[in-house]
Write a protein that holds these residues in place. Structure first.
Motif, PDB file in Angstrom:
ATOM      1  N   GLY A  11       0.780  -1.230   0.000  1.00 36.85           N
ATOM      2  CA  GLY A  11       0.000   0.000   0.000  1.00 36.85           C
ATOM      3  C   GLY A  11       0.808   1.274   0.000  1.00 36.85           C
ATOM      4  N   ALA A  12       2.094   1.179   0.307  1.00 33.73           N
ATOM      5  CA  ALA A  12       2.933   2.371   0.408  1.00 33.73           C
ATOM      6  C   ALA A  12       4.302   2.063  -0.182  1.00 33.73           C
ATOM      7  CB  ALA A  12       3.047   2.822   1.870  1.00 33.73           C
ATOM      8  N   GLY A  13       5.254   2.991   0.028  1.00 34.56           N
ATOM      9  CA  GLY A  13       6.632   2.752  -0.387  1.00 34.56           C
ATOM     10  C   GLY A  13       6.788   2.523  -1.879  1.00 34.56           C
ATOM     11  N   ILE A  14       7.799   1.733  -2.218  1.00 34.87           N
ATOM     12  CA  ILE A  14       8.119   1.437  -3.610  1.00 34.87           C
ATOM     13  C   ILE A  14       6.902   0.930  -4.371  1.00 34.87           C
ATOM     14  CG2 ILE A  14       9.353  -0.209  -5.074  1.00 34.87           C
ATOM     15  CD1 ILE A  14      11.234   1.927  -4.242  1.00 34.87           C
ATOM     16  N   GLN A  15       6.159   0.040  -3.741  1.00 35.01           N
ATOM     17  CA  GLN A  15       5.019  -0.576  -4.436  1.00 35.01           C
ATOM     18  C   GLN A  15       3.975   0.471  -4.825  1.00 35.01           C
ATOM     19  OE1 GLN A  15       6.640  -1.799  -1.881  1.00 35.01           O
ATOM     20  NE2 GLN A  15       6.963  -3.998  -2.156  1.00 35.01           N
ATOM     21  N   LEU A  68      -1.930  -3.251   9.600  1.00 37.18           N
ATOM     22  CA  LEU A  68      -1.963  -3.039  11.047  1.00 37.18           C
ATOM     23  C   LEU A  68      -0.704  -2.360  11.570  1.00 37.18           C
ATOM     24  CD1 LEU A  68      -3.467  -6.486  12.120  1.00 37.18           C
ATOM     25  CD2 LEU A  68      -4.667  -4.296  11.941  1.00 37.18           C
ATOM     26  N   GLY A  69       0.381  -2.393  10.799  1.00 35.96           N
ATOM     27  CA  GLY A  69       1.597  -1.744  11.258  1.00 35.96           C
ATOM     28  C   GLY A  69       2.854  -2.377  10.699  1.00 35.96           C
ATOM     29  N   VAL A  70       3.985  -1.843  11.139  1.00 35.51           N
ATOM     30  CA  VAL A  70       5.299  -2.314  10.695  1.00 35.51           C
ATOM     31  C   VAL A  70       5.868  -3.248  11.753  1.00 35.51           C
ATOM     32  CG1 VAL A  70       7.623  -1.619  10.024  1.00 35.51           C
ATOM     33  CG2 VAL A  70       5.681  -0.159   9.449  1.00 35.51           C
ATOM     34  N   GLN A  71       6.201  -4.480  11.333  1.00 33.10           N
ATOM     35  CA  GLN A  71       6.732  -5.458  12.267  1.00 33.10           C
ATOM     36  C   GLN A  71       8.261  -5.499  12.290  1.00 33.10           C
ATOM     37  OE1 GLN A  71       3.860  -6.605  10.126  1.00 33.10           O
ATOM     38  NE2 GLN A  71       2.825  -5.645  11.853  1.00 33.10           N
ATOM     39  N   ILE A  99     -12.167  13.823   3.552  1.00 34.90           N
ATOM     40  CA  ILE A  99     -12.719  12.507   3.245  1.00 34.90           C
ATOM     41  C   ILE A  99     -12.488  11.597   4.440  1.00 34.90           C
ATOM     42  CG2 ILE A  99     -12.572  10.508   1.698  1.00 34.90           C
ATOM     43  CD1 ILE A  99     -11.504  12.509  -0.451  1.00 34.90           C
ATOM     44  N   GLU A 100     -13.558  11.221   5.115  1.00 31.72           N
ATOM     45  CA  GLU A 100     -13.449  10.375   6.309  1.00 31.72           C
ATOM     46  C   GLU A 100     -13.314   8.917   5.891  1.00 31.72           C
ATOM     47  OE1 GLU A 100     -12.994  11.468   9.222  1.00 31.72           O
ATOM     48  OE2 GLU A 100     -13.456  13.584   8.864  1.00 31.72           O
ATOM     49  N   THR A 101     -12.169   8.323   6.171  1.00 31.26           N
ATOM     50  CA  THR A 101     -11.916   6.925   5.808  1.00 31.26           C
ATOM     51  C   THR A 101     -10.775   6.384   6.643  1.00 31.26           C
ATOM     52  OG1 THR A 101     -11.216   5.457   4.005  1.00 31.26           O
ATOM     53  CG2 THR A 101     -10.379   7.709   3.952  1.00 31.26           C
ATOM     54  N   ARG A 102     -10.807   5.091   6.928  1.00 29.49           N
ATOM     55  CA  ARG A 102      -9.666   4.475   7.597  1.00 29.49           C
ATOM     56  C   ARG A 102      -8.630   3.986   6.585  1.00 29.49           C
ATOM     57  NH1 ARG A 102      -9.578  -1.167   7.458  1.00 29.49           N
ATOM     58  NH2 ARG A 102     -11.528  -2.171   6.782  1.00 29.49           N
ATOM     59  N   HIS A 103      -8.960   4.059   5.312  1.00 27.14           N
ATOM     60  CA  HIS A 103      -8.069   3.569   4.256  1.00 27.14           C
ATOM     61  C   HIS A 103      -7.116   4.698   3.846  1.00 27.14           C
ATOM     62  CE1 HIS A 103     -10.396  -0.126   3.928  1.00 27.14           C
ATOM     63  NE2 HIS A 103     -11.484   0.627   3.953  1.00 27.14           N
ATOM     64  N   THR A 104      -6.119   4.913   4.673  1.00 23.39           N
ATOM     65  CA  THR A 104      -5.183   6.026   4.469  1.00 23.39           C
ATOM     66  C   THR A 104      -3.738   5.564   4.331  1.00 23.39           C
ATOM     67  OG1 THR A 104      -5.014   6.305   6.878  1.00 23.39           O
ATOM     68  CG2 THR A 104      -6.663   7.636   5.724  1.00 23.39           C
ATOM     69  N   HIS A 105      -3.519   4.262   4.238  1.00 25.02           N
ATOM     70  CA  HIS A 105      -2.147   3.763   4.162  1.00 25.02           C
ATOM     71  C   HIS A 105      -1.494   4.185   2.847  1.00 25.02           C
ATOM     72  CE1 HIS A 105       1.263   1.311   5.060  1.00 25.02           C
ATOM     73  NE2 HIS A 105       1.064   0.479   4.052  1.00 25.02           N
ATOM     74  N   GLY A 106      -0.365   4.866   2.949  1.00 27.52           N
ATOM     75  CA  GLY A 106       0.377   5.237   1.758  1.00 27.52           C
ATOM     76  C   GLY A 106       0.020   6.582   1.164  1.00 27.52           C
ATOM     77  N   THR A 107      -0.757   7.394   1.881  1.00 25.32           N
ATOM     78  CA  THR A 107      -1.182   8.678   1.312  1.00 25.32           C
ATOM     79  C   THR A 107       0.013   9.566   0.956  1.00 25.32           C
ATOM     80  OG1 THR A 107      -1.515   9.480   3.581  1.00 25.32           O
ATOM     81  CG2 THR A 107      -3.471   8.755   2.365  1.00 25.32           C
ATOM     82  N   GLY A 137      -6.099   0.666   5.595  1.00 28.78           N
ATOM     83  CA  GLY A 137      -6.066  -0.027   4.315  1.00 28.78           C
ATOM     84  C   GLY A 137      -5.459   0.776   3.191  1.00 28.78           C
ATOM     85  N   ALA A 138      -5.119   0.071   2.126  1.00 31.37           N
ATOM     86  CA  ALA A 138      -4.549   0.696   0.936  1.00 31.37           C
ATOM     87  C   ALA A 138      -5.654   1.234   0.041  1.00 31.37           C
ATOM     88  CB  ALA A 138      -3.714  -0.337   0.178  1.00 31.37           C
ATOM     89  N   MET A 139      -5.246   1.922  -1.019  1.00 32.06           N
ATOM     90  CA  MET A 139      -6.180   2.513  -1.969  1.00 32.06           C
ATOM     91  C   MET A 139      -5.975   1.931  -3.358  1.00 32.06           C
ATOM     92  SD  MET A 139      -5.684   6.317  -0.480  1.00 32.06           S
ATOM     93  CE  MET A 139      -4.224   5.758   0.407  1.00 32.06           C
TER      94      MET A 139
END
Length: 274
Positions: A31-35, A61-64, A212-220, A264-266
């Motif tokens: 969802g983020a980074g290079i991808q 859920l996070g970075v392990q 925009i209210e959303t929990r899907h903000t990973h990688g913004t 979550g991702a977009m």
């Protein structure tokens, strides 16, 4: 690539796609980074090349876990791209450590291309993604090569060393650190509108849109900065590229991928470029 004109062989001559580099960490959750960067670049019709600075084990859920790439491998990636795939623009995300920041800073002196820097200091879940000792190198050695810096409000406070009383004044402080322009993102603020502020000193503008209210903000942050870089690669000037990326980011927020139980991702879809 689109056909341009016929060659002597009778086959069409193809116009090369603009090349954009992303220098960032790998996100195993996609969802983020290079991808995310490569998805955005592809959506814009730009050829994306990657220089991976670190591997991360993460999901919504996070970075392990985080493991930096060796400096020798990092240098090999940069040299390989420079030898054959020169960039029209370079997007920089997660650097992670002092040695990586130092190497990237040295390399940027050898290549001429606009640089879009997303100063990835922490993940959405709060994990440190840049060694504090590397921030000084980031400011002193990399900021003077940056065309657009894209900090969020917490990152702006970390960089300036104090709470924000005026976004405009904070932008002036960051410009004094050597960057050509800065986009301070307002996603962490309260209110019904999301207000971002871009400034190049003499020229500036607010970019305002309904929140925009959303929990899907990973990688913004990755998506926005990669979109700015892609628009610049396509020939837009900096302010126009920032505006294009803001609209693109809003479209992404409205189209979640609906995967995972956390942030979550977009979905990344081709932009509408006016």
């Amino acid at each position: 690539m689109k056909p341009n004109r016929s060659s002597t062989s009778g086959l069409p001559t193809l116009t090369p796609s603009p090349i954009a580099w992303t220098i960032a960490g790998s996100d195993s959750g996609g969802g983020a980074g290079i991808q995310a960067d490569l998805k955005v670049m592809s959506a814009f019709g730009v050829h994306g090349c990657s220089v991976i600075t670190a591997l991360t084990a993460q999901n919504t859920l996070g970075v392990q876990a985080v493991e930096p790439v060796s400096t020798s491998m990092l240098r090999a990636q940069l040299d390989a791209l420079a030898a054959d795939l020169p960039p029209a623009v370079i997007k920089i995300g997660m650097l992670g450590g002092l040695e990586t920041c130092t190497l990237v800073a040295e390399f940027l002196q050898t290549v001429e291309a606009p640089v879009v820097l997303d100063p990835v200091l922490k993940s959405t879940s709060g994990t440190d993604l840049l060694n504090p000792a590397a921030i000084d190198i980031l400011i002193r050695e990399i900021f003077p090569r940056v065309t657009v810096l894209t900090p969020n409000l917490p990152e702006t406070e970390l960089l300036t060393g104090h709470a924000i009383e005026s976004v405009e004044e904070a932008a002036d402080e960051i410009l004094a650190m050597g960057v050509e322009s800065v986009l301070i993102k307002g996603g962490h603020a309260e209110g019904d509108e999301c207000c971002d502020f871009w400034s190049a000193g003499g020229t500036c503008c607010w970019l305002t849109s309904p929140r925009i209210e959303t929990r899907h903000t990973h990688g913004t942050g990755c998506i926005l900065s990669a979109a700015i870089a892609s628009a610049i690669a396509l020939g837009q000037d900096t302010m126009e590229a920032v505006q294009t990326a803001k609209s693109f980011m809003n479209d992404c927020l409205l189209n979640p991928a609906n995967v995972g139980a956390g942030h979550g991702a977009m979905m990344i879809k081709p932009p509408t470029i006016r």
